[in-house]
Design a protein around this motif. Structure first.
Motif, short mmCIF file in Angstrom:
data_model
loop_
_atom_site.label_atom_id
_atom_site.label_comp_id
_atom_site.label_asym_id
_atom_site.label_seq_id
_atom_site.Cartn_x
_atom_site.Cartn_y
_atom_site.Cartn_z
N MET A 1 0.84 -1.18 0.00
CA MET A 1 0.00 0.00 0.00
C MET A 1 0.89 1.24 0.00
O MET A 1 1.74 1.38 0.87
N PRO A 2 0.68 2.13 -0.94
CA PRO A 2 1.52 3.33 -0.99
C PRO A 2 1.21 4.31 0.14
O PRO A 2 0.06 4.52 0.49
N THR A 3 2.27 4.86 0.69
CA THR A 3 2.14 5.87 1.74
C THR A 3 2.74 7.16 1.21
O THR A 3 3.81 7.16 0.61
N LEU A 4 2.04 8.26 1.45
CA LEU A 4 2.51 9.58 1.04
C LEU A 4 2.52 10.51 2.23
O LEU A 4 1.64 10.44 3.10
N ARG A 5 3.49 11.40 2.27
CA ARG A 5 3.47 12.52 3.22
C ARG A 5 2.85 13.69 2.46
O ARG A 5 3.40 14.16 1.47
N ILE A 6 1.69 14.12 2.94
CA ILE A 6 0.98 15.22 2.29
C ILE A 6 1.07 16.44 3.19
O ILE A 6 0.74 16.38 4.37
N THR A 7 1.56 17.52 2.61
CA THR A 7 1.61 18.80 3.31
C THR A 7 0.45 19.63 2.78
O THR A 7 0.29 19.78 1.57
N GLU A 30 1.27 15.28 7.15
CA GLU A 30 0.89 14.01 7.74
C GLU A 30 1.07 12.88 6.75
O GLU A 30 1.07 13.10 5.53
N LEU A 31 1.21 11.66 7.29
CA LEU A 31 1.31 10.47 6.46
C LEU A 31 -0.08 9.90 6.19
O LEU A 31 -0.91 9.82 7.10
N PHE A 32 -0.30 9.51 4.94
CA PHE A 32 -1.56 8.90 4.52
C PHE A 32 -1.22 7.64 3.75
O PHE A 32 -0.31 7.63 2.92
N THR A 33 -1.96 6.57 3.99
CA THR A 33 -1.78 5.32 3.28
C THR A 33 -2.98 5.10 2.37
O THR A 33 -4.13 5.25 2.80
N PHE A 34 -2.71 4.76 1.12
CA PHE A 34 -3.76 4.60 0.12
C PHE A 34 -3.77 3.18 -0.42
O PHE A 34 -2.76 2.47 -0.38
N GLY A 51 0.09 7.02 -8.73
CA GLY A 51 -0.24 7.37 -7.35
C GLY A 51 -1.72 7.63 -7.20
O GLY A 51 -2.49 7.56 -8.17
N PRO A 52 -2.15 7.96 -5.99
CA PRO A 52 -3.56 8.26 -5.77
C PRO A 52 -3.96 9.54 -6.49
O PRO A 52 -3.14 10.42 -6.73
N THR A 53 -5.22 9.62 -6.83
CA THR A 53 -5.74 10.81 -7.50
C THR A 53 -5.83 11.97 -6.51
O THR A 53 -5.81 11.77 -5.29
N ILE A 54 -5.95 13.17 -7.03
CA ILE A 54 -6.15 14.35 -6.18
C ILE A 54 -7.42 14.17 -5.36
O ILE A 54 -7.46 14.50 -4.18
N GLY A 55 -8.45 13.63 -5.98
CA GLY A 55 -9.70 13.38 -5.26
C GLY A 55 -9.53 12.45 -4.08
O GLY A 55 -10.08 12.67 -3.00
N ALA A 56 -8.73 11.39 -4.26
CA ALA A 56 -8.47 10.45 -3.17
C ALA A 56 -7.67 11.12 -2.05
O ALA A 56 -7.92 10.89 -0.86
N ASN A 58 -7.66 14.40 -1.35
CA ASN A 58 -8.57 15.34 -0.67
C ASN A 58 -9.52 14.61 0.26
O ASN A 58 -9.80 15.08 1.36
N ALA A 59 -10.02 13.45 -0.17
CA ALA A 59 -10.93 12.67 0.68
C ALA A 59 -10.22 12.20 1.95
O ALA A 59 -10.79 12.23 3.04
N ALA A 60 -8.96 11.77 1.82
CA ALA A 60 -8.19 11.34 2.98
C ALA A 60 -7.96 12.50 3.95
O ALA A 60 -8.07 12.33 5.17
N ILE A 61 -7.65 13.67 3.42
CA ILE A 61 -7.45 14.85 4.27
C ILE A 61 -8.73 15.21 5.00
O ILE A 61 -8.71 15.53 6.19
N ARG A 62 -9.87 15.16 4.31
CA ARG A 62 -11.15 15.51 4.94
C ARG A 62 -11.45 14.65 6.16
O ARG A 62 -12.10 15.11 7.09
N THR A 63 -10.97 13.39 6.16
CA THR A 63 -11.23 12.53 7.31
C THR A 63 -10.51 13.02 8.56
O THR A 63 -10.88 12.63 9.66
N ARG A 64 -9.51 13.88 8.42
CA ARG A 64 -8.73 14.37 9.56
C ARG A 64 -9.06 15.81 9.93
O ARG A 64 -8.47 16.38 10.85
#
Length: 83
Positions: A1-7, A30-34, A51-56, A58-64
């Motif tokens: 599963m890919p993990t990204l650090r998203i700023t 923060e780190l997010f796993t997709f 990699g994950p789409t921009i939509g994916a 954004n959805a991961a960020i919204r959960t936090r």
């Protein structure tokens, strides 16, 4: 599963993005796993990781975020990539 650090920056609910300066917003990293994406094959037969789409992202960020807050992605990198 890919993990990204998203700023990203947090735009509070009800805030007009045109009425504030980027320096006024909270910045988080923060780190997010997709889920893994299917590799893409180009016309020459080369296989590329996708990699994950921009939509994916954004959805991961919204959960936090708090209810109604919005994330503004500044960058997304693999955790082991240098900035």
């Amino acid at each position: 599963m890919p993990t990204l650090r998203i700023t990203y920056q947090v735009l509070p609910a009800g805030t007009d993005p045109d009425s504030c300066e980027p320096s006024d917003l909270e910045t988080r990293s923060e780190l997010f796993t997709f889920s893994p994406e299917e590799p893409v094959t180009d016309v020459r037969g080369h296989v590329h990781e996708v990699g994950p789409t921009i939509g994916a992202m954004n959805a991961a960020i919204r959960t936090r975020l708090g209810n109604g807050d919005e994330g503004i992605i500044l960058k997304a990198r693999r955790p082991d990539d240098d900035d």
